[in-house]
Design a protein around this motif. Structure first.
Motif, PDB file in Angstrom:
ATOM      1  N   TYR A 193       0.808  -1.219   0.000  1.00  0.00           N
ATOM      2  CA  TYR A 193       0.000   0.000   0.000  1.00  0.00           C
ATOM      3  C   TYR A 193       0.842   1.271   0.000  1.00  0.00           C
ATOM      4  CZ  TYR A 193      -3.440  -3.474   1.106  1.00  0.00           C
ATOM      5  OH  TYR A 193      -4.220  -4.589   1.051  1.00  0.00           O
ATOM      6  N   VAL A 196       0.802   3.147  -4.035  1.00  0.00           N
ATOM      7  CA  VAL A 196      -0.376   3.103  -4.908  1.00  0.00           C
ATOM      8  C   VAL A 196      -0.531   4.470  -5.566  1.00  0.00           C
ATOM      9  CG1 VAL A 196      -2.842   2.634  -5.046  1.00  0.00           C
ATOM     10  CG2 VAL A 196      -1.466   1.523  -3.283  1.00  0.00           C
ATOM     11  N   PRO A 197      -0.575   4.508  -6.912  1.00  0.00           N
ATOM     12  CA  PRO A 197      -0.729   5.801  -7.568  1.00  0.00           C
ATOM     13  C   PRO A 197      -2.095   6.410  -7.253  1.00  0.00           C
ATOM     14  CG  PRO A 197      -0.772   3.993  -9.171  1.00  0.00           C
ATOM     15  CD  PRO A 197      -0.475   3.387  -7.853  1.00  0.00           C
ATOM     16  N   SER A 198      -2.167   7.733  -7.239  1.00  0.00           N
ATOM     17  CA  SER A 198      -3.457   8.384  -7.024  1.00  0.00           C
ATOM     18  C   SER A 198      -4.348   8.078  -8.219  1.00  0.00           C
ATOM     19  CB  SER A 198      -3.268   9.897  -6.909  1.00  0.00           C
ATOM     20  OG  SER A 198      -3.044  10.425  -8.201  1.00  0.00           O
ATOM     21  N   PHE A 199      -5.663   8.224  -8.017  1.00  0.00           N
ATOM     22  CA  PHE A 199      -6.561   7.865  -9.103  1.00  0.00           C
ATOM     23  C   PHE A 199      -6.403   8.795 -10.296  1.00  0.00           C
ATOM     24  CE2 PHE A 199     -10.414   7.001 -11.459  1.00  0.00           C
ATOM     25  CZ  PHE A 199     -10.369   5.624 -11.450  1.00  0.00           C
ATOM     26  N   GLU A 200      -6.061  10.044 -10.024  1.00  0.00           N
ATOM     27  CA  GLU A 200      -5.825  10.974 -11.133  1.00  0.00           C
ATOM     28  C   GLU A 200      -4.671  10.454 -12.008  1.00  0.00           C
ATOM     29  OE1 GLU A 200      -6.405  11.801  -8.033  1.00  0.00           O
ATOM     30  OE2 GLU A 200      -8.191  13.079  -8.178  1.00  0.00           O
ATOM     31  N   LEU A 202      -3.807   7.308 -12.255  1.00  0.00           N
ATOM     32  CA  LEU A 202      -4.279   6.104 -12.939  1.00  0.00           C
ATOM     33  C   LEU A 202      -5.101   6.466 -14.172  1.00  0.00           C
ATOM     34  CD1 LEU A 202      -5.404   3.899  -9.896  1.00  0.00           C
ATOM     35  CD2 LEU A 202      -3.550   3.391 -11.468  1.00  0.00           C
ATOM     36  N   ALA A 205      -2.925   7.608 -16.949  1.00  0.00           N
ATOM     37  CA  ALA A 205      -1.863   6.669 -17.357  1.00  0.00           C
ATOM     38  C   ALA A 205      -2.044   6.180 -18.787  1.00  0.00           C
ATOM     39  CB  ALA A 205      -1.820   5.474 -16.411  1.00  0.00           C
TER      40      ALA A 205
ATOM     41  N   ILE B 134      -9.507   0.716 -15.576  1.00  0.00           N
ATOM     42  CA  ILE B 134      -9.686   2.142 -15.278  1.00  0.00           C
ATOM     43  C   ILE B 134     -10.412   2.841 -16.433  1.00  0.00           C
ATOM     44  CG2 ILE B 134      -8.485   4.318 -14.822  1.00  0.00           C
ATOM     45  CD1 ILE B 134      -8.118   2.328 -12.527  1.00  0.00           C
ATOM     46  N   PRO B 184      -4.346  -2.920  -4.940  1.00  0.00           N
ATOM     47  CA  PRO B 184      -4.849  -1.721  -4.265  1.00  0.00           C
ATOM     48  C   PRO B 184      -5.359  -0.669  -5.243  1.00  0.00           C
ATOM     49  CG  PRO B 184      -2.484  -2.050  -3.815  1.00  0.00           C
ATOM     50  CD  PRO B 184      -2.936  -3.216  -4.614  1.00  0.00           C
ATOM     51  N   GLU B 188      -8.559   1.713  -4.770  1.00  0.00           N
ATOM     52  CA  GLU B 188      -8.478   3.160  -4.992  1.00  0.00           C
ATOM     53  C   GLU B 188      -9.561   3.614  -5.978  1.00  0.00           C
ATOM     54  OE1 GLU B 188      -6.899   5.667  -3.813  1.00  0.00           O
ATOM     55  OE2 GLU B 188      -6.941   7.203  -5.370  1.00  0.00           O
ATOM     56  N   TYR B 192     -12.450   6.242  -5.179  1.00  0.00           N
ATOM     57  CA  TYR B 192     -12.519   7.487  -5.952  1.00  0.00           C
ATOM     58  C   TYR B 192     -13.958   7.802  -6.353  1.00  0.00           C
ATOM     59  CZ  TYR B 192     -11.840  10.739  -9.840  1.00  0.00           C
ATOM     60  OH  TYR B 192     -11.912  11.819 -10.684  1.00  0.00           O
ATOM     61  N   PHE B 215      -7.575   0.005   3.614  1.00  0.00           N
ATOM     62  CA  PHE B 215      -7.029   0.935   2.618  1.00  0.00           C
ATOM     63  C   PHE B 215      -8.172   1.599   1.842  1.00  0.00           C
ATOM     64  CE2 PHE B 215      -5.672   1.648  -1.802  1.00  0.00           C
ATOM     65  CZ  PHE B 215      -4.651   2.565  -1.590  1.00  0.00           C
ATOM     66  N   ARG B 219      -9.235   5.624   1.735  1.00  0.00           N
ATOM     67  CA  ARG B 219      -9.281   6.355   0.466  1.00  0.00           C
ATOM     68  C   ARG B 219     -10.691   6.888   0.174  1.00  0.00           C
ATOM     69  NH1 ARG B 219      -5.083   8.639  -0.740  1.00  0.00           N
ATOM     70  NH2 ARG B 219      -5.735   8.769  -2.922  1.00  0.00           N
ATOM     71  N   HIS B 223     -11.397  10.773  -0.594  1.00  0.00           N
ATOM     72  CA  HIS B 223     -12.065  11.296  -1.787  1.00  0.00           C
ATOM     73  C   HIS B 223     -13.400  11.974  -1.473  1.00  0.00           C
ATOM     74  CE1 HIS B 223      -9.145   9.976  -4.719  1.00  0.00           C
ATOM     75  NE2 HIS B 223      -9.156   8.746  -4.244  1.00  0.00           N
TER      76      HIS B 223
END
Lengths: 205, 392
Positions: A193, A196-200, A202, A205, B134, B184, B188, B192, B215, B219, B223
């Motif tokens: 953990y 982990v990249p932030s969702f922005e 991701l 990417a 994603i 993870p 996330e 989000y 986790f 998160r 968010h």
């Protein structure tokens, strides 16, 4: 400064085991060479024989249990690794490979490693180069140039190799591992953990 | 709190009789199991999605659509819907259709599947698993939320002026869960969007589940969807129950010993200690599953796998009866008694989501005008219209 962690993986199955003996001597040589550089080190030994059932179970279930989980944790946080296997049928022992198979693929990335192998005769000496070294290259480990093969005769009083006897090879390998360990920052265990990249990120990417 | 069952739809030889059902029999058994669970009063039935033998459920919405007509109360869901290899446009259409057909009595869970070759079979690259999950989900949401979508991305041909039909029921898309055991990034993603997160750790130690759920909760709060303890969490589980513990162990052991995935591995003693698999009396299941909240907090949905490894249909139906009569009522009551008042008891239902959307003023006032710019006598007739619409 906290002590560096040297993790010894010994794939020997007999008791006592010449594989374990070679592994211990490589670890001792490394610790001595680190001490000469003023670096303190502690050694953790992973005996694969004790983890045999856990290794097979993880192959089937995908999760590590008991001592195997601890061994994987130790390796992932190691500053240096001594990995020694007996030669079985012209290559590393199956249990040794199975243990490597269930390691996280990034567990040894960049980690200094010294490789060793044991066998009945010197005719297997190149196992270190043609079997072990490619395996650890795949893992992205930082393998030192000297790998040590010990045949049964090498353990005799004088040994059969009087040009470069086993103790010399062990000392040289330990020196090389110590040099790489001392040159690096202490290993930091990266958890699942931690990165982990932030969702922005991701999304982009 | 909701309690349900999920099936992976495996066709497995019954090791005690040597008998193997054919695909047709297995599909019908899944339908019977779902109808029986509805009649017994369980809350959820979810089907897996697989595209290779020995699994039969390749077409979840066909199965769930049928069940929507045959059942009364049970929520129909998936475990999981492959967000990586399915076309998100087809997912938007199929699950909006299921939502309308079932009157909103459904939700779905996104996952990446467990079979590598599915990626190349559907023209995808397994190394792109996370980026596919994603991008595809981001598009799926837009197709449900926006009436007309212009879109381009890395993995699918672009869309210009596309409207996914039918539009979601009452203008509110289905509730979505995201399932992942060890990525993870997916927790996330769920956090989000404020979606649910279901950890189906039936083959994993609870400690790992607790880390992943925790986790996701952190998160979710980060968010801005609410406090960590208010996030929507589900867990997978696996049980075999008989009136007496000894009877359960004796009957299940031959199935356990050769089961797909974990058979021939750890002993049943080790596996029941280390994973959520519980074999025993109703009270033993209650004791075990009634304590998981201590590690993951109050959660909204517990799913059980009960029909795998070649267990015969009759046994599975008996499992449903025991769960519904002797286990779930107690677990439900205990969960409700300890739940903090401001933590959701259940995942949001369609009615909850409609009410929330109306309160936020987010529901479209009118239906989409049914203007058709596309259809000609043949598809080729429409080239001019398509050019006109896409040239900018």
């Amino acid at each position: 400064m906290t002590a560096r962690s040297i993790v010894v993986v010994s794939g020997g199955l007999s008791q006592p085991s010449s594989t374990r003996m070679l592994a211990d001597r490589l670890a001792d040589a490394t610790v001595s060479a680190l001490a000469e550089r003023g670096v303190e080190a502690r050694v953790t030994v992973v005996e694969l024989r004790d983890l045999a059932h856990e290794v097979v179970d993880m192959t089937l279930t995908g999760y590590a249990r008991g001592g195997l989980a601890e061994a994987q944790e130790a390796l992932a946080g190691a500053d240096g690794v001594v990995a020694v296997t007996p030669v079985y049928t012209a290559s590393y022992a199956g249990l040794f490979k199975s243990f490597v198979d269930v390691l996280d693929k990034d567990a040894l990335r960049g980690t200094p490693v010294v490789l060793g192998a044991t066998g009945g005769t010197a005719r297997h000496s190149l196992v270190v180069e043609h079997a072990l070294r490619p395996l650890f290259a795949y893992l992205g480990a930082d393998v030192v140039p000297t790998g040590v093969f010990a045949a049964t005769d090498d353990w005799a009083e004088a040994g059969t190799d009087d040009v470069r006897p086993l103790p010399d090879r062990i000392r040289r390998a330990g020196e090389q591992l110590a040099e790489r360990v001392a040159a690096r920052e202490p290993a930091r265990r990266v958890g699942l953990y931690d990165a982990v990249p932030s969702f922005e990120d991701l999304l982009g990417a | 709190m909701q309690f349900g069952i999920f099936s992976v739809g495996d066709v497995t030889t019954d090791p005690t009789t040597g008998r193997t059902p054919d695909d047709t029999e297995r599909v019908r058994a899944m339908l019977t199991i779902a109808e029986h669970a509805d009649a017994a009063g369980l809350d959820v039935f979810a089907t897996g999605e697989h595209h290779n033998p020995p699994f039969v459920p390749s077409s979840p919405t066909t199965m769930l659509g049928y069940l929507a007509g045959r059942t009364k109360n049970i929520i129909l869901s998936t475990a999981t819907t492959l967000i990586t290899t399915n076309d998100p446009v087809r997912l938007a259409e199929e699950y909006a259709m299921l939502q309308v057909v079932s009157g909103g009595r459904m939700d779905l869970m996104m996952g990446r599947g467990n079979t590598g070759p599915v990626y190349p079979w559907f023209g995808k690259d397994i190394r792109q698993g996370i980026p596919l999950a994603i991008e595809n989900y981001a598009l799926l949401r837009r197709l449900w939320e926006e009436d007309v979508v212009d879109w381009s991305g890395k993995f699918r041909t672009p869309l210009q002026g596309f409207t996914s039909t039918p539009r979601p029921l009452d203008g509110v898309p289905p509730f979505v869960w995201h399932g992942s055991i060890r990525s993870p990034e997916i927790a996330e993603q769920a956090a989000y969007y404020g979606d649910g997160f279901l950890h189906n750790a039936i083959f994993w130690p609870m400690q790992h589940t607790a880390q992943m759920v925790n986790f996701y909760r952190q998160r979710y709060e980060h968010h801005g969807h609410g406090r960590a303890d208010q996030a929507i969490v589900g867990l997978g589980g696996q049980v075999f129950v008989r009136k007496s513990s000894q009877a359960a162990w004796d009957e299940f052991r031959p199935y356990f010993d050769v089961a797909p995935v974990y058979g021939h591995g750890p002993s049943m003693e080790d596996f029941t200690r280390e994973t959520p698999l519980t074999v025993g009396s109703p009270q033993q299941v209650i004791d075990r599953y009634g304590a998981f909240w201590e590690q993951v907090g109050h959660y909204q949905r517990q799913m059980f796998l009960i029909d795998h490894a070649g267990l015969p249909l009759k046994t599975v139906l008996e499992q449903i009866d025991i769960l519904a009569e002797d286990v779930v009522p107690v677990l439900r009551k205990e969960a409700e008694a300890r739940r903090p008042a401001d933590v959701p008891a259940n995942p949001p239902s369609h009615a909850d989501r409609v009410a929330a959307a109306r309160a936020a003023g987010a529901v479209p006032a009118a239906a989409v005008a049914a203007a058709d710019h596309w259809t000609g006598r043949t598809a080729e007739d429409d080239l001019d219209a398509a050019d006109a619409a896409t040239v900018r």
